[in-house]
Design an enzyme around this catalytic site. Sequence first.
Site: not given
Length: 545
Positions: A279, A389
């Site tokens: 990332g 989430d």
Amino acid sequence: MSNNGLDIQDKPPAPPMRNTSTMIGAGSKDAGTLNHGSKPLPPNPEEKKKKDRFYRSILPGDKTNKKKEKERPEISLPSDFEHTIHVGFDAVTGEFTGMPEQWARLLQTSNITKSEQKKNPQAVLDVLEFYNSKKTSNSQKYMSFTDKSAEDYNSSNALNVKAVSETPAVPPVSEDEDDDDDDATPPPVIAPRPEHTKSVYTRSVIEPLPVTPTRDVATSPISPTENNTTPPDALTRNTEKQKKKPKMSDEEILEKLRSIVSVGDPKKKYTRFEKIGQGASGTVYTAMDVATGQEVAIKQMNLQQQPKKELIINEILVMRENKNPNIVNYLDSYLVGDELWVVMEYLAGGSLTDVVTETCMDEGQIAAVCRECLQALEFLHSNQVIHRDIKSDNILLGMDGSVKLTDFGFCAQITPEQSKRSTMVGTPYWMAPEVVTRKAYGPKVDIWSLGIMAIEMIEGEPPYLNENPLRALYLIATNGTPELQNPEKLSAIFRDFLNRCLEMDVEKRGSAKELLQHQFLKIAKPLSSLTPLIAAAKEATKNNH
């Protein structure tokens, strides 16, 4: 020969597979380019002050001015600055008035019909602001906690609804000009599902719970007046800013981290490093614990690239104390140069997403997954943590069929989907209506999301996945409980379980503790029944790439 024939006859049938993968590429939804820029602030008063001092020093005049100048109090720069825009709805023409051009363009391409706009203009404004929030697109996910005394929070962007008796509605919509990351942010929008989840260890899970405002703001829906001759209702938004806490310096953060993390060289404790994710600010590896032989996941994060370093400290402290069999647990952490290494449990079965998109689950298997998730949620909620989430991407599976919620999301920067966040904030298919409409919400938002995830397990995808993102938000806010494609195929107790999870009235929606007693969970199969599905999903995924 008979033995061979017996072996073939006794071999269990292959798990049922979906005819076509329902996974949708995130890039397929183009809602237009969003401009997240804000207007420049006024010139810095300090610059003008310096010029004035210079001119006074070279021009003749009373020298006592210098003394008076020193006695003047320092005037700080403007703070809590807000830019107010006005949006109204004319029930006669069925048009919004004073809407920002950017919002109007989004609405034009949203596939929200004129009749839907007229039916619930407030919901349209809710989802436009929710979708287009520049703070949302830049927000980072961190673990959050609720006050034991208050399960619900009132959003800092709650709505005040007033009637206007003379002119078409022109109520203010507060648009904060201050982009400071420390300000209270609205509930973040969850990014769309990527084409394939390479490793959910690269995802962050727990999102920040916004701070309770200092005063209650009334929240009520608006509807167009039945008599078209009467003026339209005003749609009013107020923003309340929280007091900023002093930031910890980088050195203070490092000093605190040194007191928390383990001492020693992790490269000596772990071996067989294999990269599984990359990332913007870090890398994720699998590795082997030399002493125990346990396979682990290690997040290596460059601290200089973390926007909220002080929140990482809180996460480590709390995760050390909150261990649960149904959560991907924190194991250890180290400081290695400028990097923070966080060691987590590793589950080799991958995410539930692969299973729901590639195979067909029966009710017993779905009940088993729901039970494990509810056990995790009961634990989190009892510790005043809202996950916010819950979806198949964030459920990890072991090859033995174990089911765990992913870890507490140390850094959203690690996810490889950051490139999409600047232009497309995505649609929260799993998000509860009260979050989308910015009403008060509490732990039961996770229960709604669990219900949507159960639909995922039935149909292979959440409701509205193929809708325009903005229209999907509108449907979530206004439709109530989503409809199943073939409800008649489900048992009565499964339908009742879904109804308890997907109840629009939060008070009537079941809690994790209550739903753990539901009859549907009594038909749960052993977790080992998930193993063939996991293996089949892995094989299908391998063939698709």
